[in-house]
Write a protein that holds these residues in place. Sequence first.
Motif, PDB file in Angstrom:
ATOM      1  N   ASN A   1      -3.769  -3.590  -0.175  1.00  0.00           N
ATOM      2  CA  ASN A   1      -3.992  -5.041  -0.243  1.00  0.00           C
ATOM      3  C   ASN A   1      -3.858  -5.539  -1.672  1.00  0.00           C
ATOM      4  O   ASN A   1      -3.245  -6.579  -1.927  1.00  0.00           O
ATOM      5  CB  ASN A   1      -5.380  -5.399   0.297  1.00  0.00           C
ATOM      6  CG  ASN A   1      -5.389  -5.789   1.762  1.00  0.00           C
ATOM      7  OD1 ASN A   1      -5.004  -6.898   2.126  1.00  0.00           O
ATOM      8  ND2 ASN A   1      -5.807  -4.858   2.606  1.00  0.00           N
ATOM      9  N   MET A   2      -4.417  -4.781  -2.608  1.00  0.00           N
ATOM     10  CA  MET A   2      -4.419  -5.225  -4.003  1.00  0.00           C
ATOM     11  C   MET A   2      -3.046  -5.105  -4.652  1.00  0.00           C
ATOM     12  O   MET A   2      -2.687  -5.909  -5.515  1.00  0.00           O
ATOM     13  CB  MET A   2      -5.462  -4.434  -4.800  1.00  0.00           C
ATOM     14  CG  MET A   2      -6.895  -4.805  -4.444  1.00  0.00           C
ATOM     15  SD  MET A   2      -8.135  -3.771  -5.287  1.00  0.00           S
ATOM     16  CE  MET A   2      -7.860  -4.175  -7.004  1.00  0.00           C
ATOM     17  N   GLU A   3      -2.247  -4.127  -4.241  1.00  0.00           N
ATOM     18  CA  GLU A   3      -0.987  -3.914  -4.930  1.00  0.00           C
ATOM     19  C   GLU A   3       0.199  -4.602  -4.256  1.00  0.00           C
ATOM     20  O   GLU A   3       1.322  -4.575  -4.778  1.00  0.00           O
ATOM     21  CB  GLU A   3      -0.691  -2.414  -5.049  1.00  0.00           C
ATOM     22  CG  GLU A   3      -0.288  -1.742  -3.754  1.00  0.00           C
ATOM     23  CD  GLU A   3       0.103  -0.278  -3.945  1.00  0.00           C
ATOM     24  OE1 GLU A   3       0.052   0.216  -5.087  1.00  0.00           O
ATOM     25  OE2 GLU A   3       0.449   0.360  -2.934  1.00  0.00           O
ATOM     26  N   LEU A   4      -0.036  -5.263  -3.111  1.00  0.00           N
ATOM     27  CA  LEU A   4       1.085  -5.808  -2.349  1.00  0.00           C
ATOM     28  C   LEU A   4       1.924  -6.786  -3.166  1.00  0.00           C
ATOM     29  O   LEU A   4       3.161  -6.708  -3.171  1.00  0.00           O
ATOM     30  CB  LEU A   4       0.567  -6.498  -1.079  1.00  0.00           C
ATOM     31  CG  LEU A   4       1.649  -7.110  -0.185  1.00  0.00           C
ATOM     32  CD1 LEU A   4       2.625  -6.039   0.293  1.00  0.00           C
ATOM     33  CD2 LEU A   4       1.012  -7.832   1.003  1.00  0.00           C
ATOM     34  N   ALA A   5       1.262  -7.719  -3.852  1.00  0.00           N
ATOM     35  CA  ALA A   5       2.024  -8.714  -4.629  1.00  0.00           C
ATOM     36  C   ALA A   5       2.851  -8.046  -5.726  1.00  0.00           C
ATOM     37  O   ALA A   5       3.966  -8.479  -6.028  1.00  0.00           O
ATOM     38  CB  ALA A   5       1.068  -9.735  -5.244  1.00  0.00           C
ATOM     39  N   LEU A   6       2.321  -6.978  -6.315  1.00  0.00           N
ATOM     40  CA  LEU A   6       3.057  -6.255  -7.356  1.00  0.00           C
ATOM     41  C   LEU A   6       4.264  -5.528  -6.755  1.00  0.00           C
ATOM     42  O   LEU A   6       5.327  -5.445  -7.377  1.00  0.00           O
ATOM     43  CB  LEU A   6       2.127  -5.259  -8.049  1.00  0.00           C
ATOM     44  CG  LEU A   6       0.826  -5.832  -8.629  1.00  0.00           C
ATOM     45  CD1 LEU A   6       0.038  -4.730  -9.326  1.00  0.00           C
ATOM     46  CD2 LEU A   6       1.125  -6.969  -9.591  1.00  0.00           C
TER      47      LEU A   6
ATOM     48  N   VAL B   1      -3.993  -1.560 -10.483  1.00  0.00           N
ATOM     49  CA  VAL B   1      -4.967  -1.586  -9.388  1.00  0.00           C
ATOM     50  C   VAL B   1      -6.214  -0.800  -9.769  1.00  0.00           C
ATOM     51  O   VAL B   1      -7.341  -1.258  -9.539  1.00  0.00           O
ATOM     52  CB  VAL B   1      -4.340  -1.027  -8.087  1.00  0.00           C
ATOM     53  CG1 VAL B   1      -5.425  -0.760  -7.047  1.00  0.00           C
ATOM     54  CG2 VAL B   1      -3.313  -1.997  -7.536  1.00  0.00           C
ATOM     55  N   GLU B   2      -6.047   0.358 -10.376  1.00  0.00           N
ATOM     56  CA  GLU B   2      -7.206   1.185 -10.711  1.00  0.00           C
ATOM     57  C   GLU B   2      -8.022   0.577 -11.845  1.00  0.00           C
ATOM     58  O   GLU B   2      -9.244   0.694 -11.871  1.00  0.00           O
ATOM     59  CB  GLU B   2      -6.743   2.606 -11.029  1.00  0.00           C
ATOM     60  CG  GLU B   2      -6.230   3.327  -9.774  1.00  0.00           C
ATOM     61  CD  GLU B   2      -5.736   4.736 -10.043  1.00  0.00           C
ATOM     62  OE1 GLU B   2      -5.702   5.145 -11.231  1.00  0.00           O
ATOM     63  OE2 GLU B   2      -5.385   5.426  -9.062  1.00  0.00           O
TER      64      GLU B   2
ATOM     65  N   GLY C   1      -9.776  -9.073  -6.687  1.00  0.00           N
ATOM     66  CA  GLY C   1      -8.961  -8.039  -7.325  1.00  0.00           C
ATOM     67  C   GLY C   1      -7.483  -8.223  -7.061  1.00  0.00           C
ATOM     68  O   GLY C   1      -6.644  -8.032  -7.952  1.00  0.00           O
ATOM     69  N   ARG C   2      -7.152  -8.634  -5.837  1.00  0.00           N
ATOM     70  CA  ARG C   2      -5.746  -8.872  -5.498  1.00  0.00           C
ATOM     71  C   ARG C   2      -5.144  -9.971  -6.371  1.00  0.00           C
ATOM     72  O   ARG C   2      -3.975  -9.928  -6.738  1.00  0.00           O
ATOM     73  CB  ARG C   2      -5.650  -9.254  -4.021  1.00  0.00           C
ATOM     74  CG  ARG C   2      -4.245  -9.432  -3.518  1.00  0.00           C
ATOM     75  CD  ARG C   2      -4.233  -9.695  -2.032  1.00  0.00           C
ATOM     76  NE  ARG C   2      -5.063 -10.840  -1.677  1.00  0.00           N
ATOM     77  CZ  ARG C   2      -5.331 -11.202  -0.418  1.00  0.00           C
ATOM     78  NH1 ARG C   2      -4.855 -10.488   0.582  1.00  0.00           N
ATOM     79  NH2 ARG C   2      -6.070 -12.247  -0.173  1.00  0.00           N
ATOM     80  N   ALA C   3      -5.994 -10.959  -6.712  1.00  0.00           N
ATOM     81  CA  ALA C   3      -5.523 -12.029  -7.606  1.00  0.00           C
ATOM     82  C   ALA C   3      -5.430 -11.548  -9.047  1.00  0.00           C
ATOM     83  O   ALA C   3      -4.471 -11.862  -9.766  1.00  0.00           O
ATOM     84  CB  ALA C   3      -6.463 -13.229  -7.506  1.00  0.00           C
ATOM     85  N   ILE C   4      -6.420 -10.762  -9.485  1.00  0.00           N
ATOM     86  CA  ILE C   4      -6.488 -10.349 -10.889  1.00  0.00           C
ATOM     87  C   ILE C   4      -5.329  -9.428 -11.268  1.00  0.00           C
ATOM     88  O   ILE C   4      -4.780  -9.537 -12.378  1.00  0.00           O
ATOM     89  CB  ILE C   4      -7.842  -9.670 -11.175  1.00  0.00           C
ATOM     90  CG1 ILE C   4      -8.967 -10.703 -11.064  1.00  0.00           C
ATOM     91  CG2 ILE C   4      -7.857  -9.045 -12.573  1.00  0.00           C
ATOM     92  CD1 ILE C   4     -10.348 -10.076 -11.050  1.00  0.00           C
TER      93      ILE C   4
END
Length: 406
Positions: A96-101, A115-116, A146-149
């Motif tokens: 979820n957090m890395e999807l945009a990247l 992410v980490e 976190g996904r935004a940050i």
Amino acid sequence: MAEVLLDGVSKIFRDGTVAVSAVDLTVKDGELLVLVGPSGCGKSTLLRMVAGLETETSGRISIGGEVVNGRSPAKRDIAMVFQNYALYPHMTVRRNMELALKLRRMPKPERRRRVEEVAEILGLVDLLERRPSRLSGGQRQRVAMGRAIVRQPAVFLLDEPLSNLDAKLRSQVRAEITELQRRLGTTMIFVTHDQIEAMTMADRVAVLRRGTLQQVGPAQDIYDHPANLFVADFIGSPAMNLIAGRIVLRGDQAVLSVSGSSSYLPLPAIVRDAIGAGGSPGEQPDGARVAVGQPVIFGFRPEGVAIMPGGDGDGMAATVRLVESLGGEALVHVEVEAPPVVTDEILEIADDADEGAPLEFGPRARFVAKVPGASPVSVGDRVTIAPKPGSRAHLFDPTTSIAILS
């Protein structure tokens, strides 16, 4: 990070509804600005225009010195966090957090590093391989943050992100977001209808009513010096005590001759000072802000109320109707022989608080006094109330609702 500038921004929907009206507002680089107001005041619409999810009818929006009118959300270098988290249930926290990247085609080692790093900041390291269904509400909100940050945007936009959390968790996550913003030095616009969130989180607060900006400034300044009756009644919990009357002099003291009552309420010395050296009825000396005989709405905060057991003394007689013990302090609700102040502003705020329930105002005004420790009085007691010596005095014009003295 970046500064956000709104220059005469308005939004009028096709049915003619004015959602936002000519808002001028600057959000400084690295600032946490909170947009606050009752439901339907236009705060979420304003945020969505900054994000590019709504098209402004008129005005100019700049982010980082560049005008972004007409740009898609993806080209505005912003990240938005909603109240419903919007996490993909079939993906782990990490995915979820890395999807945009990943969509940006960022190399896998860089994605993992970002992410980490963010997971470490948010306390999510042990949860990276879990799915959203195995997370608490607070943990899901952290993942959404976190996904935004990880995207490292110029501006964060948060639309009531805490509204789905219970009271204890809201307080915890509120503190975490504030601390995170300070740590990262990010520019953040946070929308809420909860004025306590606004007071505790913001570098500055912007209060909206019916799409119009009412006042902008540090939370304490707005609390101490509200620009009008709406801001005075909306900001503060419990709300400001309000009573209508005329200013008169008794000897060298200014008092309020209470409308609909034979009572007088002593006013703080600052009111007498504002009358000036003259003070003849109907006259306002040069440089004075208040005239003798002038009709006003007088406001004083619960912590500025002196409550004296017994029905005698220099003040207004009242009857104790409710005592709320909060441990270190108590809230004493009293009823006085005077009609309540009922204006459009008061009705609008009350309607928002009651979520559409029928509005009822009794024949007598009710005040709240905040006292330290245990309450000195009980329900049914006759007491005398007055503003504490040296307390702040707020005077509002009953016709325009604008602050005369604050």
